[in-house]
Design an enzyme around this catalytic site. Structure first.
Site, PDB file in Angstrom:
ATOM      1  N   TYR A   1      -2.742  -1.445  10.169  1.00  0.00           N
ATOM      2  CA  TYR A   1      -2.764  -1.643   8.727  1.00  0.00           C
ATOM      3  C   TYR A   1      -1.456  -1.186   8.296  1.00  0.00           C
ATOM      4  CZ  TYR A   1      -4.369  -1.125   3.787  1.00  0.00           C
ATOM      5  OH  TYR A   1      -4.478  -1.258   2.569  1.00  0.00           O
TER       6      TYR A   1
ATOM      7  N   SER B   1       0.719  -0.962  -0.051  1.00  0.00           N
ATOM      8  CA  SER B   1      -0.062  -0.026   0.045  1.00  0.00           C
ATOM      9  C   SER B   1       1.079   1.156   0.120  1.00  0.00           C
ATOM     10  CB  SER B   1      -0.845  -0.155   1.260  1.00  0.00           C
ATOM     11  OG  SER B   1      -1.394   1.277   1.552  1.00  0.00           O
TER      12      SER B   1
END
Length: 279
Positions: free
Chosen positions: A185, A172
């Site tokens: 995350y 990400s």
């Protein structure tokens, strides 16, 4: 471009999203780039995983669709794979359980005899404005689903991967531009990028490639299921292209990394961020 304010219960389903994400259902056209390959994709019921499954099937690959419990979404992915003339195996279960990770690979081998492409894509996130609000069990679960599952899947798959096989981890933009409210995350996404770089070096002598993809904001069920309504409405506006990406816009990168055309691409982290640079 904005989305209407909306929220769902995790893990979320595309059936309740407005507007519906574009997975390339009506647009992706294959050209045989993955002909005859066997691909395992986690989180393939919706979002990026679904778009990758559709693209892989239209490029000629058989697809194993791993997902948690979003049965309606997963069955739709199966239909698209089979409509492309490829075989689909649908496996439901919790990737936080190492035994289930091994089961996914074993069922793939039982059905197809090998693994050519492994896409570790499933992920969990939750938005928390303070560190104190993150439950201990949520921290453990996020690491188990996002990171440990990647390890267990790769470890189980390696004996069944030949020279020319490809491993792809979904990292990400949070890997080096971490959102403070997505702390667990973001930490896992940085670790995925790091682990993939290690795998590329560790597996080079076997001829197995490992790369990661670093998406920016992408319109998937994870967003309305894990973010406040006001953040959902403005989701994606912060990037230079001023909109969230669609899953279909990620799929071509996963196709390239899985294909034999990328035979010299290993250890890469490919940014698909709507204009935000990553280091």
């Amino acid at each position: 471009m904005t989305q209407p304010p909306q929220q769902q219960q995790p893990p979320g389903t595309e059936q309740e999203m407005t507007p519906k994400p574009d997975h390339g259902e009506d647009s992706y056209q294959g050209s045989g780039r993955l002909e005859g390959k066997v691909a395992v994709i986690t989180g393939a019921d919706s979002g990026i995983g679904k778009a990758v499954a559709i693209a892989y099937a239209r490029e000629g690959a058989d697809v194993v669709i791993s997902y948690l419990n979003e049965h309606e979404d997963a069955e739709e992915t199966r239909r698209f794979v089979e409509d492309a003339g490829r075989r689909a195996v649908v496996i439901s279960g919790d990737l936080a359980d190492p035994a289930h990770c091994r089961e996914i690979i074993q069922k793939t081998v039982d059905e197809f005899g090998r693994v050519d492409v492994l896409v570790s894509n499933a992920a969990f996130q939750m938005n928390h404005p303070t560190l104190e609000e993150i439950p201990d069990e949520e921290w453990d679960m996020t690491l188990a689903i996002n990171l440990s599952a990647y390890f267990h899947l790769v470890k189980a798959a390696l004996p069944h991967m030949a020279e020319g096989s490809s491993i792809i981890g979904s990292s990400s933009v949070n890997s080096d531009m971490p959102s403070p409210t997505l702390l667990p995350y973001a930490a896992t996404k940085a670790a995925i990028a790091n682990m993939t770089a290690s795998l590329a070096q560790l597996l080079a002598e076997r001829g197995i490639r490992a790369n990661s993809v670093a998406p920016g904001p992408v319109w998937t069920p994870l967003i309305p299921a894990t973010m406040p309504e006001e953040k959902v409405e403005s989701f994606g506006q912060q990037v230079p292209l001023e909109r969230a990406g669609q899953p279909a816009e990620l799929a071509p990168v996963y196709v390239m990394l899985a294909s034999d055309e990328a035979s010299y691409v290993s250890g890469a982290r490919v940014a698909v961020t709507g204009g935000n640079p990553i280091l």
